[in-house]
Enzyme design. Structure first.
Site, PDB file in Angstrom:
ATOM      1  N   LYS A 135      -7.855 130.840 -19.214  1.00  0.00           N
ATOM      2  CA  LYS A 135      -9.297 131.674 -19.776  1.00  0.00           C
ATOM      3  C   LYS A 135      -8.689 132.497 -21.059  1.00  0.00           C
ATOM      4  CE  LYS A 135     -12.453 133.076 -19.156  1.00  0.00           C
ATOM      5  NZ  LYS A 135     -14.177 131.910 -19.513  1.00  0.00           N
TER       6      LYS A 135
ATOM      7  N   SER B 265     -17.750 110.830 -40.116  1.00  0.00           N
ATOM      8  CA  SER B 265     -17.852 111.612 -39.213  1.00  0.00           C
ATOM      9  C   SER B 265     -18.482 111.586 -38.060  1.00  0.00           C
ATOM     10  CB  SER B 265     -17.081 112.527 -38.700  1.00  0.00           C
ATOM     11  OG  SER B 265     -15.855 113.322 -38.193  1.00  0.00           O
TER      12      SER B 265
END
Length: 339
Positions: A197, A145
């Site tokens: 948010k 990765s």
């Protein structure tokens, strides 16, 4: 009697002096810990060379740099800073040293933060392209990765047959504890300025619109990852997406077959390749090691004294990785499997 009194007085003065020294060290450490600009001396890190093997009298050098563990820009050690800062500093020093003919980057990492991995890729690529120093990556047990992403900036990649690599993909995990808080009668109250948010708020069910937004962020990062691998390894991007870049972990043998790496071998093969690409016959092989830094040491003491948490915590499983909320990661999936 007089000599006994003098002995006691001398002992008292010695104790007083030792206490005074500790108090002064604590004050200096506290000043460093505050980060006051007056005491901030931002110098480029300098690393000492440690001879490993080869011709110690040769001017030509091949530098070994290690990239180990979770890739993070978070300060992992109060003495050396973040692992990204350390690797970047060593690469910079190698680039600027005219006697360095090649860099060996030993990677043993499951990946880590997206941004930190990208910074390392950029710096490795800069060493290769701008500094004109060949960078030979040697993959250890694991270079997956984010570790694989960083390796894409190198000149040549060698792995072992049994190395685990690949794992091209992006992951973001969050917990949803709505059913739990409902069961115990706790309500999560949120005040926010916009509808996204509290995007990963585990106290409620994620909306389809929110899920779409998060997935678009993942896809955007994934596209960049796949694009870099396709460009650096000269692979067809469509084939890469279809057959390889689905998060799977590959052995070194499979990676070589899929052209994700250049060769298979051991450290002696890596050294031989560094001599070939660095165009040097008998260089000295050196490692960079961190010099002791008094400012960081005093800062560490100050933080230790300021810390009120003296408890001992034992964390097992994926939680022990100390992943930070809200950050995207390039991580090998084997880290999230059970034992």
């Amino acid at each position: 009697m007089k000599s006994r009194f003098q002995g006691c007085l001398l002992a008292f003065l010695i104790v007083f002096l030792v206490v005074s020294l500790f108090l002064n060290a604590g004050l200096i450490a506290a000043l460093f810990a505050t980060g006051d600009e007056q005491f901030s001396t931002k110098k480029e890190p300098s690393y000492e060379e440690e001879f490993v093997e080869g011709n110690s009298k040769s001017k030509d050098k091949v530098v070994i740099i290690d990239l180990q563990g979770i890739i993070t820009s978070t300060e992992t050690s109060q003495l050396t800073g973040s692992m990204v800062d350390e690797v970047v500093g060593k690469l910079k020093q190698a680039r600027e040293d005219k006697n360095v003919r090649a860099v060996i980057l030993r990677i043993d990492s499951p990946g880590g933060e997206v941004n930190a991995s990208d910074i390392l890729y950029h710096e490795i690529k800069k060493t290769r392209d701008v500094g004109h120093k060949p960078v030979i990556v040697y993959m250890g047990s694991l270079a997956a990765s984010g570790g694989f992403y960083a390796a894409m900036g190198s000149s040549y990649i060698i792995a072992n047959d049994t190395t685990l690599t690949g794992s091209i993909g992006v992951i973001l995990e969050t917990l949803n504890y709505k059913d739990l808080v409902d069961k115990i009668g706790v309500k999560v109250v949120v005040f926010k300025s916009g509808k996204f948010k509290d995007l990963l708020n585990g106290g409620r069910v994620m909306t389809p619109e929110e899920a779409k937004l998060v997935q678009s962020m993942i896809d955007e990062t994934y596209d960049k990852f796949v694009g870099i691998v396709a460009r650096e390894r000269k692979l067809d991007e469509g084939m890469l997406r279809r057959d390889i870049a689905d998060g799977r972990v590959l052995s070194g043998l499979e990676a070589k077959k899929d052209n994700l790496i250049d060769g298979l071998g051991y450290m002696e093969d890596v050294i031989a390749k560094s001599k070939e690409l660095g165009k040097t016959k008998e260089p000295q092989i050196v490692k960079y090691s961190s010099q002791f830094n008094w400012a960081r040491y005093l800062r560490m003491i100050g933080r230790s004294q300021a810390s009120a948490d003296r408890s001992l915590r034992l964390v097992l499983g994926p939680q022990s990785l100390q992943l930070e909320a809200g950050k995207l990661y390039f991580l090998s999936p084997h880290l999230f499997s059970g034992f």
